[in-house]
Enzyme design. Structure first.
Site, PDB file in Angstrom:
ATOM      1  N   THR A 212      16.470  65.738 -36.119  1.00 11.68           N
ATOM      2  CA  THR A 212      17.940  65.811 -36.066  1.00 11.68           C
ATOM      3  C   THR A 212      18.259  66.148 -34.624  1.00 11.68           C
ATOM      4  O   THR A 212      17.415  66.692 -33.919  1.00 11.68           O
ATOM      5  CB  THR A 212      18.510  66.915 -37.007  1.00 11.68           C
ATOM      6  OG1 THR A 212      18.527  66.441 -38.343  1.00 11.68           O
ATOM      7  CG2 THR A 212      19.922  67.347 -36.655  1.00 11.68           C
ATOM      8  N   VAL A 241      22.164  63.055 -48.934  1.00  7.17           N
ATOM      9  CA  VAL A 241      22.826  63.597 -47.751  1.00  7.17           C
ATOM     10  C   VAL A 241      22.334  65.025 -47.556  1.00  7.17           C
ATOM     11  O   VAL A 241      22.259  65.797 -48.518  1.00  7.17           O
ATOM     12  CB  VAL A 241      24.359  63.578 -47.914  1.00  7.17           C
ATOM     13  CG1 VAL A 241      25.027  64.245 -46.720  1.00  7.17           C
ATOM     14  CG2 VAL A 241      24.858  62.149 -48.077  1.00  7.17           C
ATOM     15  N   GLY A 242      21.991  65.379 -46.325  1.00  8.55           N
ATOM     16  CA  GLY A 242      21.510  66.725 -46.025  1.00  8.55           C
ATOM     17  C   GLY A 242      22.609  67.609 -45.463  1.00  8.55           C
ATOM     18  O   GLY A 242      23.801  67.390 -45.689  1.00  8.55           O
ATOM     19  N   ASP A 243      22.186  68.583 -44.712  1.00 11.64           N
ATOM     20  CA  ASP A 243      23.120  69.576 -44.179  1.00 11.64           C
ATOM     21  C   ASP A 243      23.888  69.098 -42.955  1.00 11.64           C
ATOM     22  O   ASP A 243      24.976  69.593 -42.660  1.00 11.64           O
ATOM     23  CB  ASP A 243      22.353  70.843 -43.780  1.00 11.64           C
ATOM     24  CG  ASP A 243      21.314  70.560 -42.693  1.00 11.64           C
ATOM     25  OD1 ASP A 243      20.558  69.575 -42.839  1.00 11.64           O
ATOM     26  OD2 ASP A 243      21.264  71.308 -41.697  1.00 11.64           O
ATOM     27  N   GLY A 264      16.438  71.185 -39.652  1.00 13.92           N
ATOM     28  CA  GLY A 264      15.406  71.725 -40.527  1.00 13.92           C
ATOM     29  C   GLY A 264      15.554  71.207 -41.937  1.00 13.92           C
ATOM     30  O   GLY A 264      16.182  70.170 -42.170  1.00 13.92           O
TER      31      GLY A 264
HETATM   32  N1  ASP Z   1      18.441  68.743 -41.473  1.00 12.26           N
HETATM   33  C1  ASP Z   1      18.162  67.340 -41.543  1.00 12.26           C
HETATM   34  C2  ASP Z   1      18.442  66.838 -42.914  1.00 12.26           C
HETATM   35  O1  ASP Z   1      18.144  67.507 -43.856  1.00 12.26           O
HETATM   36  C3  ASP Z   1      16.779  66.964 -41.184  1.00 12.26           C
HETATM   37  C4  ASP Z   1      16.202  67.656 -40.028  1.00 12.26           C
HETATM   38  O2  ASP Z   1      16.858  68.381 -39.282  1.00 12.26           O
HETATM   39  O3  ASP Z   1      15.007  67.441 -39.837  1.00 12.26           O
HETATM   40  O4  ASP Z   1      18.928  65.762 -43.067  1.00 12.26           O
END
Ligand code: ASP
Length: 345
Positions: A212, A241-243, A264
């Site tokens: 990210t 969908v993530g954070d 993360g």
């Molecule tokens: N936080 C991101 C997600 O969950 C992935 C990442 O930062 O590696 O989509």
């Protein structure tokens, strides 16, 4: 007024007049130090330095924090070393679904997009949502149609392709039921993928695997902004969908407290509303930026198997870049000072 920077390794104190500052990240987790060669390491540092310098120039010229973070994140998206925009990871279906958010700490205006497949720079789409719609978050085809009307550049899906990411995905797909976060997959692919990049994506510690990109900034007027953009997780379920595009989870900015961009295990950052939790600790419990960020990354997130890190800045130009992983591609630049970049602790 102190003006501190903590990178988990160093603390520096500069004059209070230099509040205009930008910090960026290119993902946490990464990379066994032993597996990183000099050329790879240099490529990451060079990219981080170039992007910090561009953001720093905007701030030095009197530009807004919002412009600085949008510029920095769009450059991170254009750089195939990082999991956002060009070089984003593949979904389980072999496609790319991109997420991004941006927030203006002066007004609490925010914009975000998720699950877009044709937007070259998702952060510019998020900004278009913020500036031209009455909504905060648009997803999928509706988001694409809206931002295209507002001049955001569209591309064919193969624009996002890189050989290295494709090889990661094939490996991940073949490992039953397994989701791989960005850099984890990179380690598997690195030895066998004939990368189209100038260098291979760095091999990574298989237990520490995130990606990210993000930027936070304070401008010379004391206004804060944050921006986050991601391809998500290698082999993620279509529609996941993530954070990163969720205001308060992976991105938050409020002039009263801080601007934060996270990277993360997205689900843990969502469950803890991690970025907003830092702001709340500062506003309601009177914690310093450093204490609030440290406690969220080192105490709160690990309780929910949250691995990763974040970058955070306050209106005084204090910066902190904590992570609970082997490393995090990161850096900061204060106006009038040389940029500082780092990968490991
Ligand atoms: N936080 C991101 C997600 O969950 C992935 C990442 O930062 O590696 O989509």
């Amino acid at each position: 007024m102190s003006n501190n920077v903590t990178t988990n390794a160093t603390t520096s104190v500069t004059t209070p007049t230099n509040i205009a500052t930008i910090a960026i990240h290119g993902g946490a987790g990464t990379i066994l130090r032993s597996a990183m060669n000099t050329a790879q390491e240099k490529a990451y540092h060079d990219a981080l330095n170039e992007i910090l310098s561009a953001g720093q120039k905007i701030l030095a010229d009197g530009g807004s924090a919002l412009d600085a973070v949008a510029c920095a994140v769009s450059m991170l998206e254009d750089c195939p070393l990082f999991n956002a925009g060009k070089g984003a990871v593949y979904t389980h279906a072999g496609t790319h679904e991109l997420d991004a958010a941006i927030m203006d700490g002066a007004t609490l205006d925010a914009g975000a997009i998720a699950n877009v497949e044709h937007v070259r720079n998702p952060i510019l789409a998020a900004r278009a949502v913020m500036e031209h719609s009455e909504h905060i978050l648009l997803v999928g085809a509706g988001a694409e149609a809206f931002v295209a009307q507002h001049g955001v550049q569209m591309v064919e899906p193969d624009y996002f392709h890189t050989e290295a990411r494709h090889a990661q995905w094939l490996r991940a797909r073949d490992q039953e039921g397994m989701l791989l976060l960005d850099h984890d997959a990179a380690s598997q692919a690195a030895s066998e993928a004939a990368s189209e990049l100038e260098i291979d994506i760095a091999p990574i510690d298989p237990d520490n695997k995130f990606g990210t990109v993000g930027a936070v900034a304070v401008d010379m007027h004391g206004n804060l902004a944050a921006a986050t953009s991601t391809g998500g997780i290698t082999n993620k379920r279509v529609g996941r969908v993530g954070d990163s595009p969720l205001i308060g989870a992976g991105c938050y900015a409020n002039n009263r407290t801080a601007a934060i961009s996270a990277t993360g295990t997205g689900e843990a950052f969502m469950r803890t509303v991690a970025a907003y939790d830092i702001s709340a600790r500062m506003e309601y419990a009177g914690q310093s930026l450093q204490d609030a960020a440290q406690q969220v990354v080192m105490d709160l997130l690990p309780r929910y198997k949250g691995r990763g890190g974040l970058i955070a800045i306050d209106a005084h130009g204090n910066v902190t870049l904590p992570f609970n992983t082997e490393g995090m591609y990161r850096g900061f630049a204060k106006v009038g000072e040389a940029p500082v970049t780092a990968i490991y602790k």
